[in-house]
Motif scaffolding. Structure first.
Motif, PDB file in Angstrom:
ATOM      1  N   GLU A  31      48.119  39.528   8.444  1.00  0.00           N
ATOM      2  CA  GLU A  31      48.540  40.875   8.277  1.00  0.00           C
ATOM      3  C   GLU A  31      48.202  41.374   6.645  1.00  0.00           C
ATOM      4  O   GLU A  31      48.210  40.555   5.565  1.00  0.00           O
ATOM      5  N   GLY A  32      47.809  42.790   6.421  1.00  0.00           N
ATOM      6  CA  GLY A  32      47.338  43.368   5.307  1.00  0.00           C
ATOM      7  C   GLY A  32      46.605  42.177   4.274  1.00  0.00           C
ATOM      8  O   GLY A  32      45.214  41.720   4.874  1.00  0.00           O
ATOM      9  N   GLU A  33      46.969  42.038   3.025  1.00  0.00           N
ATOM     10  CA  GLU A  33      46.202  41.207   2.186  1.00  0.00           C
ATOM     11  C   GLU A  33      45.863  39.926   2.710  1.00  0.00           C
ATOM     12  O   GLU A  33      44.552  39.340   2.163  1.00  0.00           O
ATOM     13  N   ALA A  34      46.566  39.276   3.482  1.00  0.00           N
ATOM     14  CA  ALA A  34      46.122  37.806   3.832  1.00  0.00           C
ATOM     15  C   ALA A  34      44.914  37.689   4.764  1.00  0.00           C
ATOM     16  O   ALA A  34      44.315  36.969   4.920  1.00  0.00           O
ATOM     17  N   LEU A  35      44.697  39.192   5.312  1.00  0.00           N
ATOM     18  CA  LEU A  35      43.309  39.206   6.223  1.00  0.00           C
ATOM     19  C   LEU A  35      41.899  38.965   5.354  1.00  0.00           C
ATOM     20  O   LEU A  35      41.282  37.766   5.997  1.00  0.00           O
ATOM     21  N   PRO A  36      41.716  39.601   4.461  1.00  0.00           N
ATOM     22  CA  PRO A  36      40.476  39.387   4.049  1.00  0.00           C
ATOM     23  C   PRO A  36      40.347  37.880   3.090  1.00  0.00           C
ATOM     24  O   PRO A  36      39.383  37.457   2.727  1.00  0.00           O
ATOM     25  N   ASP A  39      39.644  32.521   5.531  1.00  0.00           N
ATOM     26  CA  ASP A  39      38.118  32.050   5.991  1.00  0.00           C
ATOM     27  C   ASP A  39      37.469  32.915   6.955  1.00  0.00           C
ATOM     28  O   ASP A  39      36.352  33.336   6.968  1.00  0.00           O
ATOM     29  N   TYR A  40      38.407  33.095   8.093  1.00  0.00           N
ATOM     30  CA  TYR A  40      37.978  33.851   9.203  1.00  0.00           C
ATOM     31  C   TYR A  40      36.940  35.067   8.846  1.00  0.00           C
ATOM     32  O   TYR A  40      36.033  35.548   9.540  1.00  0.00           O
ATOM     33  N   PHE A  41      37.655  35.818   7.852  1.00  0.00           N
ATOM     34  CA  PHE A  41      37.418  37.039   7.407  1.00  0.00           C
ATOM     35  C   PHE A  41      36.465  37.060   6.026  1.00  0.00           C
ATOM     36  O   PHE A  41      36.375  38.357   5.458  1.00  0.00           O
ATOM     37  N   SER A  42      36.067  35.881   5.639  1.00  0.00           N
ATOM     38  CA  SER A  42      35.864  35.882   4.236  1.00  0.00           C
ATOM     39  C   SER A  42      34.450  36.835   4.026  1.00  0.00           C
ATOM     40  O   SER A  42      34.161  37.288   2.897  1.00  0.00           O
ATOM     41  N   ASN A  49      30.095  48.306  -1.749  1.00  0.00           N
ATOM     42  CA  ASN A  49      30.118  49.661  -1.458  1.00  0.00           C
ATOM     43  C   ASN A  49      31.367  49.990  -0.175  1.00  0.00           C
ATOM     44  O   ASN A  49      31.250  50.849   0.428  1.00  0.00           O
ATOM     45  N   VAL A  50      31.980  48.917  -0.108  1.00  0.00           N
ATOM     46  CA  VAL A  50      33.161  49.076   0.866  1.00  0.00           C
ATOM     47  C   VAL A  50      34.515  48.709   0.438  1.00  0.00           C
ATOM     48  O   VAL A  50      34.538  47.899  -0.452  1.00  0.00           O
ATOM     49  N   GLU A  51      35.415  49.591   0.712  1.00  0.00           N
ATOM     50  CA  GLU A  51      36.863  49.386   0.542  1.00  0.00           C
ATOM     51  C   GLU A  51      37.380  48.914   1.752  1.00  0.00           C
ATOM     52  O   GLU A  51      37.499  49.571   2.732  1.00  0.00           O
ATOM     53  N   ILE A  52      37.927  47.619   1.879  1.00  0.00           N
ATOM     54  CA  ILE A  52      38.572  47.004   3.155  1.00  0.00           C
ATOM     55  C   ILE A  52      39.933  47.331   3.049  1.00  0.00           C
ATOM     56  O   ILE A  52      40.793  47.291   2.160  1.00  0.00           O
ATOM     57  N   LEU A  53      40.337  47.946   4.203  1.00  0.00           N
ATOM     58  CA  LEU A  53      41.720  48.469   4.410  1.00  0.00           C
ATOM     59  C   LEU A  53      42.206  47.195   5.553  1.00  0.00           C
ATOM     60  O   LEU A  53      42.046  47.594   6.598  1.00  0.00           O
ATOM     61  N   PRO A  54      42.971  46.282   5.241  1.00  0.00           N
ATOM     62  CA  PRO A  54      43.295  45.208   6.192  1.00  0.00           C
ATOM     63  C   PRO A  54      44.217  45.395   7.048  1.00  0.00           C
ATOM     64  O   PRO A  54      45.176  46.140   6.326  1.00  0.00           O
ATOM     65  N   LEU A  55      44.506  45.412   8.332  1.00  0.00           N
ATOM     66  CA  LEU A  55      45.518  45.888   9.129  1.00  0.00           C
ATOM     67  C   LEU A  55      46.106  44.692   9.439  1.00  0.00           C
ATOM     68  O   LEU A  55      46.764  44.194   8.788  1.00  0.00           O
ATOM     69  N   MET A 161      30.427  38.586  13.977  1.00  0.00           N
ATOM     70  CA  MET A 161      31.359  39.468  13.014  1.00  0.00           C
ATOM     71  C   MET A 161      30.625  40.130  12.070  1.00  0.00           C
ATOM     72  O   MET A 161      30.507  41.163  11.974  1.00  0.00           O
ATOM     73  N   VAL A 162      29.671  39.320  11.482  1.00  0.00           N
ATOM     74  CA  VAL A 162      28.677  39.949  10.338  1.00  0.00           C
ATOM     75  C   VAL A 162      27.797  41.098  11.117  1.00  0.00           C
ATOM     76  O   VAL A 162      27.707  42.022  10.489  1.00  0.00           O
ATOM     77  N   ARG A 163      27.335  40.657  12.287  1.00  0.00           N
ATOM     78  CA  ARG A 163      26.492  41.815  12.859  1.00  0.00           C
ATOM     79  C   ARG A 163      27.163  43.013  13.171  1.00  0.00           C
ATOM     80  O   ARG A 163      26.812  44.224  12.815  1.00  0.00           O
ATOM     81  N   ALA A 164      28.460  42.846  13.614  1.00  0.00           N
ATOM     82  CA  ALA A 164      29.320  44.022  14.106  1.00  0.00           C
ATOM     83  C   ALA A 164      29.473  45.058  12.765  1.00  0.00           C
ATOM     84  O   ALA A 164      29.190  46.131  12.623  1.00  0.00           O
ATOM     85  N   PHE A 165      29.951  44.258  11.674  1.00  0.00           N
ATOM     86  CA  PHE A 165      30.498  44.868  10.486  1.00  0.00           C
ATOM     87  C   PHE A 165      29.453  45.295  10.039  1.00  0.00           C
ATOM     88  O   PHE A 165      29.349  46.408   9.352  1.00  0.00           O
TER      89      PHE A 165
END
Ligand SMILES: [Zn+2]
Length: 487
Positions: A31-36, A39-42, A49-55, A161-165
């Protein structure tokens, strides 16, 4: 310019033949800051040029259906965070696609539709999927970008995941809005017959990059779908992310037809047969370790993981020098912890999660107790008559070498290693000498034609065989509206 992209999702695979409902404790929640930071989301940290809003991202080992209460709590948390992240330029959802929520059909559609209602019609939504996920028209209608694994066993999780993002970022940077086209294929096969290590799946997946390279196509996908959930949506399909409708229709049709045409050719990769046949072959083998996959009870396919039928067969056959890893049995693990290392006790093993699962009684010596992180993570290694058994408090696979070495076990040291698995993991496959797959009973039984089949739409191969098929590619409602109105 910086783009505001929110990231979240829910990721699991659920067999409707597994009666043990998943609850919040079964999920790893970021959740939140733990997401980015995970490792899974590294890869999110590398985006310019992206601001990540982790949900919220909740992920669980496959299993039974998710309890409705657990699902609704995750969804509410996710939506609350999504609302707080507005305004957004894009939303990326990391999904599996084969979640079943108790009492609900097409659970991913419920999740994605709710997300769409929050972000509004203009915000692009990209999703990544497991190729064993199910897609429906409702899901397709809400999304703009789709990418799925191209390998099984899955060794391209991060790349997918990288392809989609990356497609989402590319869409925002270029100011181009792609769309999604899909073509259902009325075929449902188990992952064990569609491994991309074996033909014909290897060749079918090898052709996908050539589709990506076509003019107007961004990303081409072949979805095997998930056969162990008796749901109307269950189907294989082709899914294409593209900017050109005609090119997408053509690509989706060709990919769909290639899968249909190959349907009779899919076969199990390893030597496969009944448990009796496989134990006979294992008994004759003069190489080691023979790795026997107990395929019907594979937790990573949605099996319960508490069945002791292979243990019973080994004890009855007088097998020695075998390792079974593992059997999920919390009461047995607790008995071992109560008795202490070195103790000898009568253990009742198996059948604690599903009372239909076979169980065994054995007088066993406790070799090792492992308590790395509280009662859920506890494991006990016991030995009875030359058979070493790993008992785990929770449902879990033993598919990585480290799963064994952390318990002081060398998987190569045993004549026979039994794992609850379908096709072997990338770490176990290379050491199997040889690999055998037993068609054992369980919630993910490979005898799919014998599965309950009350709610799946027909006709669908192999449940029905005598019918014709021609691909009917369908665009997302969003893309169709934009195309009809704009171009
Ligand atoms: Zn999968």
């Amino acid at each position: 310019m910086t783009f505001r992209i929110a990231v979240g999702g829910i990721h699991t695979e659920c067999s409707t033949g597994n009666p043990a409902l998943m609850t919040a404790e079964n999920f790893r929640v970021l959740e939140g800051e733990a997401l980015p930071k995970a490792d899974y989301f590294s890869f999110l940290r590398e985006a310019d040029n992206v601001e990540i809003l982790p949900l919220l991202h909740a992920r669980a080992v496959p299993g039974g259906p998710v309890s409705a209460k657990t699902y609704q709590a995750f969804k509410a948390d996710f939506l609350k965070r999504l609302k707080a992240s507005l305004p957004l330029d894009g939303l990326y959802l990391a999904m599996h696609g084969a979640m079943n929520v108790d009492g609900m059909d097409d659970a991913e559609a419920d999740w994605i539709l709710a997300a769409r209602e929050v972000v509004g019609a203009d915000c692009p939504i990209a999703v990544s999927y497991d190729l064993h996920g199910n897609v429906s028209q409702t899901i397709i209608d809400q999304i703009d970008i789709f990418a799925a694994y191209r390998t099984a066993p899955h060794i391209d999780v991060r790349e997918t995941m990288v392809r989609a993002f990356s497609m989402l970022v590319k869409s925002l940077e270029a100011g181009v809005r792609p769309g999604v086209m899909w073509a259902p294929v009325p075929v449902l096969l188990p992952g064990e017959r569609t491994s991309t290590e074996d033909e014909p799946a290897a060749a079918l997946y090898r052709q996908l990059p050539a589709f990506d390279a076509r003019e107007g196509i961004w990303d081409a996908n072949l979805m095997v779908g998930y056969v162990w959930a008796d749901e109307p949506r269950a189907t294989a399909c082709a899914v294409v992310t593209a900017t050109d409708v005609a090119a997408a229709e053509k690509a989706a049709s060709e990919i769909a037809l290639s899968y249909w045409d190959a349907r009779e050719d899919f076969a199990f990769g390893p030597v496969t047969g009944s448990l009796e046949e496989m134990l006979e072959i294992a008994g004759r083998a003069d190489t080691k370790p023979v790795i026997l996959a107990d395929s019907g009870d594979n937790p990573t396919g949605g099996g319960v993981g508490d069945r002791a039928d292979v243990l019973v067969a080994l004890m009855e056959g007088g097998c020695e020098d075998a390792l079974i890893a593992g059997i999920a049995d919390r009461p047995a693990v607790e008995d071992c912890f109560d008795a202490g290392k070195g103790a000898v006790l009568d253990l009742f093993i198996g059948g604690t999660l599903d009372d239909r699962s076979p169980s065994a009684t054995a007088t066993a010596r406790i070799i090792r107790l492992d308590d790395p992180a509280g009662p859920d993570e506890r494991q006990a290694v016991v030995e009875t008559g030359g058979i070493t058994i790993v008992l785990s408090a929770r449902r879990r696979p033993y598919h990585n070498i480290a799963d064994f070495t952390q318990l002081g076990l060398d998987p190569k040291a045993f004549r026979l290693l039994v794992v609850k698995s379908g096709y072997l993991s990338p770490e176990l496959a290379p050491i199997a000498n040889p690999n055998l797959m037993a068609l054992t009973d369980g919630a993910v039984n490979q005898d799919i034609e014998a599965l309950p089949n009350r709610r799946r739409r027909g006709p669908c191969y192999p449940f029905q065989r005598d019918f014709a098929y021609a691909p009917e590619p369908r665009p997302s409602k969003r893309w169709k509206a934009a195309h009809d109105g704009g171009e």
